[in-house]
Motif scaffolding. Structure first.
Motif, mmCIF file in Angstrom:
data_model
loop_
_atom_site.group_PDB
_atom_site.id
_atom_site.type_symbol
_atom_site.label_atom_id
_atom_site.label_comp_id
_atom_site.label_asym_id
_atom_site.label_seq_id
_atom_site.Cartn_x
_atom_site.Cartn_y
_atom_site.Cartn_z
ATOM 1 N N UNK A 79 40.261 34.589 39.182
ATOM 2 C CA UNK A 79 41.154 35.714 38.874
ATOM 3 C C UNK A 79 40.982 36.156 37.423
ATOM 4 N N UNK A 80 40.864 35.193 36.515
ATOM 5 C CA UNK A 80 40.681 35.520 35.103
ATOM 6 C C UNK A 80 39.380 36.290 34.890
ATOM 7 N N UNK A 81 38.326 35.875 35.570
ATOM 8 C CA UNK A 81 37.043 36.572 35.455
ATOM 9 C C UNK A 81 37.180 37.998 35.968
ATOM 10 N N UNK A 82 37.853 38.173 37.088
ATOM 11 C CA UNK A 82 38.048 39.515 37.656
ATOM 12 C C UNK A 82 38.844 40.403 36.692
ATOM 13 N N UNK A 83 39.886 39.844 36.089
ATOM 14 C CA UNK A 83 40.683 40.619 35.146
ATOM 15 C C UNK A 83 39.866 41.001 33.911
ATOM 16 N N UNK A 84 39.014 40.105 33.440
ATOM 17 C CA UNK A 84 38.144 40.428 32.309
ATOM 18 C C UNK A 84 37.136 41.510 32.686
ATOM 19 N N UNK A 94 35.513 47.331 32.378
ATOM 20 C CA UNK A 94 35.374 48.610 33.077
ATOM 21 C C UNK A 94 36.319 49.643 32.456
ATOM 22 N N UNK A 95 37.545 49.232 32.162
ATOM 23 C CA UNK A 95 38.509 50.142 31.540
ATOM 24 C C UNK A 95 38.031 50.634 30.185
ATOM 25 N N UNK A 96 37.459 49.731 29.394
ATOM 26 C CA UNK A 96 36.941 50.118 28.082
ATOM 27 C C UNK A 96 35.780 51.095 28.237
ATOM 28 N N UNK A 97 34.905 50.845 29.221
ATOM 29 C CA UNK A 97 33.787 51.761 29.473
ATOM 30 C C UNK A 97 34.297 53.146 29.870
ATOM 31 N N UNK A 98 35.308 53.186 30.717
ATOM 32 C CA UNK A 98 35.854 54.474 31.163
ATOM 33 C C UNK A 98 36.561 55.216 30.043
ATOM 34 N N UNK A 99 37.103 54.489 29.081
ATOM 35 C CA UNK A 99 37.821 55.112 27.973
ATOM 36 C C UNK A 99 36.891 55.598 26.868
#
Length: 65
Positions: A34-39, A44-49
């Motif tokens: 789960x931690x890996x998935x959240x990271x 992905x969020x940083x890339x999209x931003x």
């Protein structure tokens, strides 16, 4: 059991993982997954931003006609 391996972490990290897993009622393997998935989602969020590159802007501005 699934294919597993061993990773080195500090004792403090091991203890924190064991505590978090116990509090969540899941295995350490599930907590780490789960931690890996959240990271991954954070990256992905940083890339999209990130600002669009010039070629991306040109593609978006291109006439579809």
């Amino acid at each position: 059991m699934s294919d597993t391996t061993t990773i080195r972490v500090s004792r403090a990290t091991r203890d924190a993982l064991n505590d978090l897993a116990a509090r969540r009622g899941e295995t350490v393997i599930d907590s780490v997954s789960r931690a890996v998935r959240l990271l991954e989602q954070e990256v992905i969020g940083a890339d999209l931003a990130a600002p669009l590159r010039d070629d991306e802007i040109a593609w978006l501005d291109a006439d579809a006609g």
